[in-house]
Design a protein around this motif. Structure first.
Motif, mmCIF file in Angstrom:
data_model
loop_
_atom_site.group_PDB
_atom_site.id
_atom_site.type_symbol
_atom_site.label_atom_id
_atom_site.label_comp_id
_atom_site.label_asym_id
_atom_site.label_seq_id
_atom_site.Cartn_x
_atom_site.Cartn_y
_atom_site.Cartn_z
ATOM 1 N N PHE A 181 47.124 29.332 46.394
ATOM 2 C CA PHE A 181 47.043 30.163 45.412
ATOM 3 C C PHE A 181 46.532 31.628 46.133
ATOM 4 O O PHE A 181 45.509 31.535 46.620
ATOM 5 N N ILE A 182 47.254 32.518 45.725
ATOM 6 C CA ILE A 182 46.439 33.958 46.106
ATOM 7 C C ILE A 182 46.017 34.768 44.817
ATOM 8 O O ILE A 182 46.816 34.989 43.758
ATOM 9 N N LEU A 183 44.721 34.798 44.655
ATOM 10 C CA LEU A 183 44.051 35.456 43.469
ATOM 11 C C LEU A 183 43.896 36.834 43.567
ATOM 12 O O LEU A 183 43.619 37.400 44.538
ATOM 13 N N GLN A 184 44.643 37.714 42.573
ATOM 14 C CA GLN A 184 44.736 39.135 42.692
ATOM 15 C C GLN A 184 43.769 39.727 41.535
ATOM 16 O O GLN A 184 43.356 41.094 41.745
ATOM 17 N N LYS A 185 43.745 39.351 40.457
ATOM 18 C CA LYS A 185 43.203 39.996 39.108
ATOM 19 C C LYS A 185 42.432 38.971 38.422
ATOM 20 O O LYS A 185 42.617 37.793 38.544
ATOM 21 N N LEU A 186 41.161 39.324 37.672
ATOM 22 C CA LEU A 186 40.410 38.511 36.936
ATOM 23 C C LEU A 186 40.243 39.111 35.580
ATOM 24 O O LEU A 186 39.965 40.536 35.453
ATOM 25 N N THR A 187 40.406 38.349 34.482
ATOM 26 C CA THR A 187 40.097 39.128 33.260
ATOM 27 C C THR A 187 39.285 37.965 32.644
ATOM 28 O O THR A 187 39.442 36.841 32.664
ATOM 29 N N TYR A 188 38.634 38.342 31.212
ATOM 30 C CA TYR A 188 37.826 37.543 30.672
ATOM 31 C C TYR A 188 38.020 37.944 28.849
ATOM 32 O O TYR A 188 38.376 39.121 28.669
ATOM 33 N N GLN A 189 37.918 37.144 28.042
ATOM 34 C CA GLN A 189 37.789 37.242 26.753
ATOM 35 C C GLN A 189 36.888 36.521 25.983
ATOM 36 O O GLN A 189 36.548 35.048 26.640
ATOM 37 N N PHE A 202 35.011 40.576 36.004
ATOM 38 C CA PHE A 202 36.154 40.380 35.186
ATOM 39 C C PHE A 202 36.417 41.660 34.258
ATOM 40 O O PHE A 202 35.491 41.989 33.594
ATOM 41 N N GLY A 203 37.760 41.675 34.179
ATOM 42 C CA GLY A 203 38.143 42.896 33.364
ATOM 43 C C GLY A 203 38.657 42.474 32.082
ATOM 44 O O GLY A 203 38.591 41.281 31.766
ATOM 45 N N THR A 204 39.153 43.414 31.115
ATOM 46 C CA THR A 204 39.637 42.771 29.786
ATOM 47 C C THR A 204 41.415 42.568 30.316
ATOM 48 O O THR A 204 41.773 42.880 31.234
ATOM 49 N N GLY A 205 41.927 42.347 29.478
ATOM 50 C CA GLY A 205 43.522 41.909 29.407
ATOM 51 C C GLY A 205 44.085 43.085 29.801
ATOM 52 O O GLY A 205 45.119 43.341 30.284
ATOM 53 N N GLU A 206 43.592 44.463 28.890
ATOM 54 C CA GLU A 206 44.106 45.606 29.202
ATOM 55 C C GLU A 206 44.149 46.423 30.378
ATOM 56 O O GLU A 206 44.774 47.152 30.867
#
Length: 114
Positions: free
Chosen positions: A15-23, A65-69
């Motif tokens: 698995f290659i992880l590119q982006k992170l988000t949280y809610q 971690f960023g947001t979905g947007e």
């Protein structure tokens, strides 16, 4: 309060992880963009395949971690070997609120060709 969780990397691919988000939400309460909670939670990510921590110290969720947007984009995508795990350690520093926290690890699989 502290908690841990494990994310399994499947046996069929790396698995290659590119982006992170949280809610996050507080007791499933409704919110808008202007009232979106920013949880007072730190996380520590550990790659069991290499035995390494992804950051030196636990880091605030909103810092890593960023947001979905607007996801947090890794400058250098992170490789996770098949059959390994991502261990996540959480610590909530907010004495008055218990958050529902959801983390998303966005990337792609690399299948071995035989």
């Amino acid at each position: 309060a502290s908690a841990n969780s494990i994310i399994n990397i499947e046996a069929d691919s790396d698995f290659i992880l590119q982006k992170l988000t949280y809610q996050a939400d507080d007791a499933a309460a409704a919110y808008t963009d202007s009232t979106r909670p920013i949880p007072n939670i730190t996380v520590q990510l550990i790659d069991s395949g290499s035995g390494r921590q992804l950051m030196q110290n636990p880091t605030a969720v909103a810092s890593f971690f960023g947001t979905g947007e607007l996801p947090f984009i890794l400058n250098n995508p992170r490789f996770f070997a098949k059959n390994s795990t991502i261990q996540v350690a959480y610590t909530n520093f907010d004495a008055a609120v218990t958050y529902n926290l959801r983390l998303s690890f966005i990337g792609y699989k690399i299948y071995s060709s035989l």
